[in-house]
Design a protein around this motif. Structure first.
Motif, PDB file in Angstrom:
ATOM      1  N   LEU A 109       0.873  -1.303  -0.249  1.00 51.01           N
ATOM      2  CA  LEU A 109       0.198  -0.205  -0.134  1.00 51.01           C
ATOM      3  C   LEU A 109       0.761   1.343  -0.081  1.00 51.01           C
ATOM      4  O   LEU A 109       0.560   2.024  -0.657  1.00 51.01           O
ATOM      5  N   ILE A 110       1.894   1.406   0.784  1.00 49.17           N
ATOM      6  CA  ILE A 110       2.796   2.378   0.976  1.00 49.17           C
ATOM      7  C   ILE A 110       3.604   2.532  -0.362  1.00 49.17           C
ATOM      8  O   ILE A 110       3.735   3.695  -1.175  1.00 49.17           O
ATOM      9  N   GLY A 111       3.952   1.191  -1.016  1.00 47.10           N
ATOM     10  CA  GLY A 111       4.868   1.333  -1.989  1.00 47.10           C
ATOM     11  C   GLY A 111       3.976   1.924  -3.338  1.00 47.10           C
ATOM     12  O   GLY A 111       4.713   2.121  -4.611  1.00 47.10           O
ATOM     13  N   ALA A 112       2.680   1.664  -3.313  1.00 45.36           N
ATOM     14  CA  ALA A 112       1.827   2.051  -4.487  1.00 45.36           C
ATOM     15  C   ALA A 112       1.935   3.737  -4.579  1.00 45.36           C
ATOM     16  O   ALA A 112       1.706   4.259  -5.834  1.00 45.36           O
ATOM     17  N   TYR A 113       2.277   4.564  -3.610  1.00 49.75           N
ATOM     18  CA  TYR A 113       2.473   6.039  -3.558  1.00 49.75           C
ATOM     19  C   TYR A 113       3.780   6.436  -3.597  1.00 49.75           C
ATOM     20  O   TYR A 113       3.678   7.761  -3.657  1.00 49.75           O
ATOM     21  N   VAL A 114       4.890   5.727  -3.828  1.00 45.92           N
ATOM     22  CA  VAL A 114       6.184   6.314  -3.802  1.00 45.92           C
ATOM     23  C   VAL A 114       6.661   5.404  -4.895  1.00 45.92           C
ATOM     24  O   VAL A 114       6.679   4.320  -4.956  1.00 45.92           O
ATOM     25  N   PRO A 115       7.227   6.117  -5.947  1.00 52.11           N
ATOM     26  CA  PRO A 115       8.151   5.544  -6.905  1.00 52.11           C
ATOM     27  C   PRO A 115       9.113   4.691  -6.463  1.00 52.11           C
ATOM     28  O   PRO A 115       9.960   5.162  -5.636  1.00 52.11           O
ATOM     29  N   GLY A 116       9.154   3.471  -6.899  1.00 47.80           N
ATOM     30  CA  GLY A 116      10.609   2.520  -6.676  1.00 47.80           C
ATOM     31  C   GLY A 116      10.194   1.355  -7.325  1.00 47.80           C
ATOM     32  O   GLY A 116       9.448   1.002  -8.059  1.00 47.80           O
ATOM     33  N   ALA A 172       0.532   9.743 -14.046  1.00 47.24           N
ATOM     34  CA  ALA A 172       0.672   9.471 -12.702  1.00 47.24           C
ATOM     35  C   ALA A 172       1.510  10.702 -12.055  1.00 47.24           C
ATOM     36  O   ALA A 172       2.191  11.545 -12.982  1.00 47.24           O
ATOM     37  N   PRO A 173       1.356  11.197 -10.761  1.00 47.30           N
ATOM     38  CA  PRO A 173       2.191  12.161 -10.376  1.00 47.30           C
ATOM     39  C   PRO A 173       3.475  12.023 -10.592  1.00 47.30           C
ATOM     40  O   PRO A 173       4.189  11.107 -10.446  1.00 47.30           O
ATOM     41  N   ASN A 174       4.054  13.369 -10.583  1.00 48.42           N
ATOM     42  CA  ASN A 174       5.543  13.262 -10.982  1.00 48.42           C
ATOM     43  C   ASN A 174       6.051  13.310  -9.562  1.00 48.42           C
ATOM     44  O   ASN A 174       6.751  14.339  -8.999  1.00 48.42           O
ATOM     45  N   ILE A 175       6.319  12.261  -8.950  1.00 45.26           N
ATOM     46  CA  ILE A 175       7.063  12.335  -7.686  1.00 45.26           C
ATOM     47  C   ILE A 175       8.308  11.890  -7.632  1.00 45.26           C
ATOM     48  O   ILE A 175       8.698  10.661  -8.400  1.00 45.26           O
ATOM     49  N   PRO A 176       9.290  12.446  -7.231  1.00 46.83           N
ATOM     50  CA  PRO A 176      10.861  12.133  -7.329  1.00 46.83           C
ATOM     51  C   PRO A 176      11.273  10.850  -6.729  1.00 46.83           C
ATOM     52  O   PRO A 176      10.663  10.341  -5.614  1.00 46.83           O
ATOM     53  N   VAL A 177      11.894  10.094  -7.478  1.00 42.45           N
ATOM     54  CA  VAL A 177      12.364   8.884  -6.724  1.00 42.45           C
ATOM     55  C   VAL A 177      13.459   8.989  -6.027  1.00 42.45           C
ATOM     56  O   VAL A 177      14.494   9.584  -6.232  1.00 42.45           O
ATOM     57  N   LYS A 178      13.533   8.544  -4.648  1.00 45.77           N
ATOM     58  CA  LYS A 178      14.368   8.596  -3.887  1.00 45.77           C
ATOM     59  C   LYS A 178      15.201   7.259  -3.526  1.00 45.77           C
ATOM     60  O   LYS A 178      14.487   6.384  -3.617  1.00 45.77           O
ATOM     61  N   ARG A 179      16.310   7.223  -3.158  1.00 47.97           N
ATOM     62  CA  ARG A 179      17.183   6.010  -2.780  1.00 47.97           C
ATOM     63  C   ARG A 179      16.309   4.764  -1.834  1.00 47.97           C
ATOM     64  O   ARG A 179      16.533   3.698  -2.288  1.00 47.97           O
ATOM     65  N   PHE A 180      16.035   5.692  -0.951  1.00 52.09           N
ATOM     66  CA  PHE A 180      15.246   4.390   0.171  1.00 52.09           C
ATOM     67  C   PHE A 180      13.952   4.467   0.025  1.00 52.09           C
ATOM     68  O   PHE A 180      13.260   4.068   0.978  1.00 52.09           O
ATOM     69  N   ASN A 181      13.366   4.915  -0.954  1.00 52.13           N
ATOM     70  CA  ASN A 181      11.682   4.657  -0.984  1.00 52.13           C
ATOM     71  C   ASN A 181      11.471   3.281  -0.635  1.00 52.13           C
ATOM     72  O   ASN A 181      10.369   3.050   0.221  1.00 52.13           O
ATOM     73  N   ASP A 182      11.887   2.199  -1.239  1.00 55.81           N
ATOM     74  CA  ASP A 182      11.563   0.780  -1.267  1.00 55.81           C
ATOM     75  C   ASP A 182      11.726   0.634   0.314  1.00 55.81           C
ATOM     76  O   ASP A 182      10.865  -0.093   1.030  1.00 55.81           O
ATOM     77  N   ALA A 183      12.899   0.832   0.922  1.00 54.30           N
ATOM     78  CA  ALA A 183      13.318   0.375   2.127  1.00 54.30           C
ATOM     79  C   ALA A 183      12.282   0.912   3.112  1.00 54.30           C
ATOM     80  O   ALA A 183      11.813   0.347   4.082  1.00 54.30           O
ATOM     81  N   SER A 184      12.074   2.407   3.037  1.00 54.97           N
ATOM     82  CA  SER A 184      10.879   2.992   3.770  1.00 54.97           C
ATOM     83  C   SER A 184       9.524   2.430   3.847  1.00 54.97           C
ATOM     84  O   SER A 184       9.248   2.282   4.833  1.00 54.97           O
TER      85      SER A 184
END
Length: 211
Positions: A109-116, A172-184
């Motif tokens: 669910l969280i990963g659906a809203y952050v690119p990664g 899709a909204p242009n949300i910047p990809v951050k290094r630790f998105n998946d880990a977070s």
């Protein structure tokens, strides 16, 4: 379909009584899932309404209808819990499997809203989460109101996923990809999962998923 009313041992529920108990839950599911199915059954109408009303007004009406449906589902589910009707009795093994199936739900669910990589691998991780959540609850619960709720959500998620494969993706909204998105997403999701399993599920619903 037959059942017993708590506190009235041995009394069977006939279909007219079952129907009257379930009507609020069923109407709530129709409103909530119907609202969330507009893009499946009437995408052209949906796009026309957005163009006519504007994105903000459309989202406002959409959210209001969804909220009404959600309130009706919650109310109907609570009513039905007082007069449970048995459809099937889950095995003890399924009650062990169910919590394990829900483990990935919150990270997805969280990963659906952050690119990664989570979103890239699963395409629509929110729908995967809904399917896992609904399936796990169907494996662990066999009352009519539970089968209606979780079965309807599982069917909706499957149909929506098929629909998404057949139509072009929306921007899709242009949300910047951050290094630790998946880990977070994984860490926060597991923390929320543990809090839900060991505390929130019992506090909110009065039932522990581990018993």
């Amino acid at each position: 379909v037959r059942g017993t009313v708590p506190g009235r041992r041995g009394r069977s529920l006939g279909w007219p009584e079952v129907r009257s108990i379930m009507v609020v839950l069923i109407l709530g599911l129709i409103v909530f899932l119907g609202t969330h199915s507009v893009s499946i059954v009437a995408p052209a109408w949906r796009d026309g309404m957005v163009a006519r009303l504007g994105e903000s007004r459309w989202k406002g009406l959409y959210s209001l209808a969804s909220l009404v449906g959600l309130v009706m589902i919650t109310w109907g589910f609570a009513l039905a819990r007082h007069t449970p009707v048995v459809v099937y009795i889950p095995s003890a093994g399924m009650r062990v499997v169910a919590p394990l199936l829900t483990l990935p739900v919150f990270p997805l669910l969280i990963g659906a809203y952050v690119p990664g990589r989570i979103r890239a691998i699963f395409k629509h991780p929110m729908l995967v989460a809904v399917k896992l959540w609904a399936l796990s609850h169907l494996l662990a619960n066999g009352m009519l109101h539970e089968v209606l709720l979780f079965g309807a959500l599982l069917a909706w998620a499957v149909v929506l996923r098929i629909s998404l494969k057949r139509r072009p993706p929306r921007p899709a909204p242009n949300i910047p990809v951050k290094r630790f998105n998946d880990a977070s997403a994984i860490i926060v999701g597991i923390v929320v999962y543990l809090a839900t399993v060991f505390v929130l599920h019992r506090v909110v619903l009065g039932v522990s998923p581990l018993t």
